[in-house]
Scaffold this active site. Structure first.
Site, short mmCIF file in Angstrom:
data_model
loop_
_atom_site.label_atom_id
_atom_site.label_comp_id
_atom_site.label_asym_id
_atom_site.label_seq_id
_atom_site.Cartn_x
_atom_site.Cartn_y
_atom_site.Cartn_z
N LYS A 89 -0.88 -15.32 1.04
CA LYS A 89 -0.17 -14.62 2.11
C LYS A 89 -1.01 -14.64 3.41
O LYS A 89 -2.19 -15.00 3.38
CB LYS A 89 0.15 -13.19 1.64
CG LYS A 89 1.09 -13.17 0.42
CD LYS A 89 1.35 -11.74 -0.06
CE LYS A 89 2.28 -11.73 -1.26
NZ LYS A 89 2.54 -10.35 -1.76
N TYR A 129 12.40 -13.00 -0.99
CA TYR A 129 12.28 -11.62 -1.48
C TYR A 129 13.64 -10.92 -1.56
O TYR A 129 13.69 -9.68 -1.51
CB TYR A 129 11.33 -10.82 -0.57
CG TYR A 129 9.86 -11.12 -0.81
CD1 TYR A 129 9.26 -10.91 -2.06
CD2 TYR A 129 9.04 -11.58 0.22
CE1 TYR A 129 7.91 -11.16 -2.27
CE2 TYR A 129 7.68 -11.83 0.02
CZ TYR A 129 7.13 -11.62 -1.23
OH TYR A 129 5.79 -11.87 -1.45
N ASN A 192 -1.80 -7.66 -0.29
CA ASN A 192 -2.33 -8.05 -1.61
C ASN A 192 -2.55 -9.55 -1.77
O ASN A 192 -2.62 -10.07 -2.88
CB ASN A 192 -1.48 -7.46 -2.74
CG ASN A 192 -0.04 -7.92 -2.73
OD1 ASN A 192 0.33 -8.82 -1.96
ND2 ASN A 192 0.78 -7.33 -3.58
N HIS A 195 0.91 -14.30 -3.80
CA HIS A 195 2.16 -14.17 -4.55
C HIS A 195 2.12 -15.12 -5.75
O HIS A 195 1.57 -16.21 -5.67
CB HIS A 195 3.36 -14.56 -3.68
CG HIS A 195 4.61 -14.84 -4.48
ND1 HIS A 195 5.46 -13.84 -4.89
CD2 HIS A 195 5.11 -16.01 -4.98
CE1 HIS A 195 6.46 -14.37 -5.59
NE2 HIS A 195 6.27 -15.68 -5.65
N GLU A 206 11.59 -20.95 -6.73
CA GLU A 206 10.76 -20.74 -5.54
C GLU A 206 10.13 -22.05 -5.06
O GLU A 206 10.02 -22.27 -3.84
CB GLU A 206 9.68 -19.69 -5.86
CG GLU A 206 10.30 -18.31 -6.06
CD GLU A 206 9.32 -17.28 -6.61
OE1 GLU A 206 8.14 -17.62 -6.85
OE2 GLU A 206 9.74 -16.12 -6.82
P1 DAT Z 1 4.40 -8.88 -7.08
O1 DAT Z 1 3.97 -9.49 -5.77
O2 DAT Z 1 3.22 -8.34 -7.84
O3 DAT Z 1 5.26 -9.80 -7.90
P2 DAT Z 1 6.80 -7.39 -6.44
O4 DAT Z 1 7.55 -8.63 -6.73
O5 DAT Z 1 7.24 -6.13 -7.11
O6 DAT Z 1 5.24 -7.57 -6.74
O7 DAT Z 1 6.81 -7.12 -4.87
C1 DAT Z 1 6.68 -8.19 -3.96
C2 DAT Z 1 5.78 -7.74 -2.84
O8 DAT Z 1 6.37 -6.66 -2.15
C3 DAT Z 1 4.43 -7.22 -3.28
O9 DAT Z 1 3.50 -8.24 -3.52
C4 DAT Z 1 4.05 -6.36 -2.13
C5 DAT Z 1 5.38 -5.77 -1.72
N1 DAT Z 1 5.59 -4.46 -2.36
C6 DAT Z 1 5.97 -4.22 -3.62
N2 DAT Z 1 6.04 -2.91 -3.88
C7 DAT Z 1 5.69 -2.29 -2.71
C8 DAT Z 1 5.57 -0.94 -2.30
N3 DAT Z 1 5.82 0.07 -3.15
N4 DAT Z 1 5.16 -0.69 -1.03
C9 DAT Z 1 4.91 -1.69 -0.18
N5 DAT Z 1 5.02 -2.98 -0.50
C10 DAT Z 1 5.40 -3.28 -1.74
MG MG Z 2 7.22 -10.47 -7.54
#
Ligand code: DAT
Ligand code: MG
Length: 229
Positions: A89, A129, A192, A195, A206
């Protein structure tokens, strides 16, 4: 069935640099009818000599001219080869973590089949997303992903999707285990750094979304016999 080449030192049609279409169809198979007459010419591509124990022709020089038969257990393992879309990212790029993150997947033993630096347009971020579009953090997430260049990667390997998720660690970096990318390199969910696809189906989806036709490369790694028996 590129491993046929690795173990057998076969013709280049089964080996490196065949550019594939956007759909992950394998370009070669055991049904390839080429005779192995130029085997020795490409011997340097093979990590194992062509009379490897993995083939059925180990005992006789005469059988070298016959098609090799791969052992079934190896064919079965090849059927589970997956692809995962991994993306560094904008924060990972800005913080100079590109090499570190790529290195973790390389060292693990997965195969890089796609790589590019890319400025993501808003529409693509929203499509990627889309399952999170109802979340309150969705607009912030889109702003973040489009705030600077990302590094798009396609990685291939048996079990790569689940394993990459383990290498990456929990979504919230403070809960991610030490030793994981997020556990070692990040402190907040909204930053974080990386991805990873959450299923083999999403891996394919993807990769097709982020890469154009011709950008994902099928090639034969000479390390393959040293990574999988
Ligand atoms: P991951 O990236 O671990 O697969 P995800 O698919 O649930 O997690 O979410 C995609 C991204 O969205 C994640 O990397 C960061 C953001 N995100 C997820 N939950 C969040 C939250 N509670 N607050 C802010 N950003 C969040
Ligand atoms: Mg995810």
């Amino acid at each position: 069935m590129e491993a046929v080449t690795v173990f057998g030192g076969g013709r280049p049609c089964l080996s490196s640099s065949s550019i594939r279409s956007s759909q992950p169809e394998r370009t070669c198979s055991l049904s390839c009818s080429h005779k192995p007459i130029i085997r020795t010419q490409y011997r340097h591509l093979a990590a194992f000599s062509s009379n490897s124990h993995l083939f059925s022709n180990i005992s006789s020089r005469k059988t070298l001219t016959k098609p090799h038969i791969f052992l079934p257990h190896l064919v079965a393992s090849l059927e589970n080869v997956e692809e995962s879309y991994i993306m560094i990212k904008p924060d990972g790029v800005q913080r100079g973590l590109v090499g570190e993150i790529i290195s973790r997947f390389e060292k693990k033993g997965f195969k890089l089949i796609g790589l590019k630096l890319f400025q993501c347009p808003k529409e693509l971020a929203e499509e990627h997303y889309k399952d999170l579009s109802a979340k309150p953090f969705f607009p912030t997430l889109i702003d973040y992903i489009t705030s600077g260049p990302v590094v798009c990667m396609a990685w291939e390997g048996v079990g790569v999707v689940a394993s990459a998720r383990k290498l990456i660690g929990s979504t919230n970096p403070l809960q991610a285990e030490p030793g994981t990318i997020r556990g070692d390199l990040a402190v907040q969910t909204g930053r974080n750094v990386v991805h990873g696809s959450d299923s083999p189906e999403n891996g394919k989806r993807e990769i097709a979304l982020w890469f154009n036709e011709g950008e994902v490369i099928q090639w034969t790694s000479t390390l393959a016999p040293w990574l999988r028996e």
